[in-house]
Enzyme design. Sequence first.
Site, PDB file in Angstrom:
ATOM      1  N   TRP A   1       0.940  -1.064   0.042  1.00  0.00           N
ATOM      2  CA  TRP A   1      -0.063   0.105  -0.145  1.00  0.00           C
ATOM      3  C   TRP A   1       0.826   1.293   0.087  1.00  0.00           C
ATOM      4  O   TRP A   1       0.439   2.270  -0.578  1.00  0.00           O
ATOM      5  CB  TRP A   1      -1.071  -0.121   1.121  1.00  0.00           C
ATOM      6  CG  TRP A   1      -1.863  -1.031   1.087  1.00  0.00           C
ATOM      7  CD1 TRP A   1      -2.065  -2.256   1.746  1.00  0.00           C
ATOM      8  CD2 TRP A   1      -2.991  -1.223  -0.002  1.00  0.00           C
ATOM      9  NE1 TRP A   1      -2.978  -2.905   1.546  1.00  0.00           N
ATOM     10  CE2 TRP A   1      -3.611  -2.603   0.278  1.00  0.00           C
ATOM     11  CE3 TRP A   1      -3.643  -0.414  -1.043  1.00  0.00           C
ATOM     12  CZ2 TRP A   1      -4.634  -2.778  -0.471  1.00  0.00           C
ATOM     13  CZ3 TRP A   1      -4.619  -0.633  -1.965  1.00  0.00           C
ATOM     14  CH2 TRP A   1      -5.076  -2.134  -1.388  1.00  0.00           C
TER      15      TRP A   1
ATOM     16  N   ASP B   1      -1.188   6.744   6.724  1.00  0.00           N
ATOM     17  CA  ASP B   1      -2.097   5.862   6.145  1.00  0.00           C
ATOM     18  C   ASP B   1      -2.559   5.001   7.418  1.00  0.00           C
ATOM     19  O   ASP B   1      -1.824   3.851   7.492  1.00  0.00           O
ATOM     20  CB  ASP B   1      -1.938   5.237   4.771  1.00  0.00           C
ATOM     21  CG  ASP B   1      -3.045   4.277   4.477  1.00  0.00           C
ATOM     22  OD1 ASP B   1      -4.065   4.087   5.347  1.00  0.00           O
ATOM     23  OD2 ASP B   1      -2.849   3.796   3.338  1.00  0.00           O
TER      24      ASP B   1
ATOM     25  N   LYS C   1     -12.154  -1.549   8.168  1.00  0.00           N
ATOM     26  CA  LYS C   1     -11.442  -2.311   8.737  1.00  0.00           C
ATOM     27  C   LYS C   1     -11.825  -2.281  10.457  1.00  0.00           C
ATOM     28  O   LYS C   1     -11.903  -3.389  10.956  1.00  0.00           O
ATOM     29  CB  LYS C   1      -9.772  -2.298   8.696  1.00  0.00           C
ATOM     30  CG  LYS C   1      -9.616  -2.339   7.262  1.00  0.00           C
ATOM     31  CD  LYS C   1      -8.036  -2.424   6.779  1.00  0.00           C
ATOM     32  CE  LYS C   1      -7.894  -2.388   5.452  1.00  0.00           C
ATOM     33  NZ  LYS C   1      -8.116  -3.654   4.689  1.00  0.00           N
TER      34      LYS C   1
END
Length: 360
Positions: free
Chosen positions: A102, A171, A195
Amino acid sequence: MKRVYNFNAGPAALPKQVLQRAQEELLNFQDTGMSVMELSHRSKEYDKVHQKAATLLQELLQIPNEYDILFMQGGASLQFSAIPLNFLPLDKTANYSLSGSWSEKALKEAQKIGSTHIASTSKESGYSQIPSQLSLSSDAAYLHITSNNTIFGTQWWEFPSTPSYIPLIADMSSDILSRSINIEDFSLIYAGAQKNLGPSGVTVVIIKKELLEQCPSTIPTMMNYQTHAKNRSLYNTPPTFSIYMLSLVLEWVAEHGGVEAIERINREKAELLYETIDRSEGFYIGHAEKDARSHMNVTFNLPSDELTSIFLTQAKEEGFVGLGGHRMVGGCRASIYNAVPLESCQALAEFMKSFQAKYR
């Protein structure tokens, strides 16, 4: 009604109490005669939901008043582009610490917009650890990190320190609200909700107000953080149902003792599974180095692909869902976000032990 052991990486498990509350209110939200999905985002009924979500998040994460809380769309992936569009001027360089896929994707988007620099990376180790030896460029616009790496199962336990004039951007899509952090260490934090915060559809952005002053007026309106800050995230129709669910999840966290209590449970869940791996005498092989292990995503392999396939098949038959590793790396992964109960991890540990006894 049957409920499985949900270890999906995202969209992930939601607290049962939250789902039940949403079910109860689905057709008639607070005697409006409508579902929350049908309310006007300009109505006073929805405005209370919107404000409640922001207020609870501020309280739970102890976010100072010097920060704005934004509710955006497009997932964390949109932020990969929005950040350099807003904060990467022509005479500066965006710095990225690579700790997994990511962060690589975030870097790739920034490269389309301006100058970039890899400040640190752990790619050479197969992303089994967190990068060290940070080397910032002399003209750094900001440093970007990914606090938890879902695919490889690693997590930052000590965040990098940058000079006060270099914003630290994170992030935190997969570990926000899972542990106590000092918000003031960061200039911007962003997180897709799917999440730890709620269902997919809303992205939370926590941004320092002084950083907002840097946003140029020349970029597209919807990509400009000032647009959302000045309009309380109501410039256009927000993902109202996702924000409503976010508010319920935040209530659930508060009712269960807040972030510190959630963190203790998360540690217990992770330690239970890692102990099972470590005591298996090599039958289960963890991917992450021990000092970098994630408390959100436990990644491991078995001695062969054939045995991994048998493990996943039998696990599914026993009600364990989402244990397959990411398609990039294979193996197994148990995502144990906030809403995954300790009992699910206990059941998984027992299944792992019994499977080992059968196939060793």
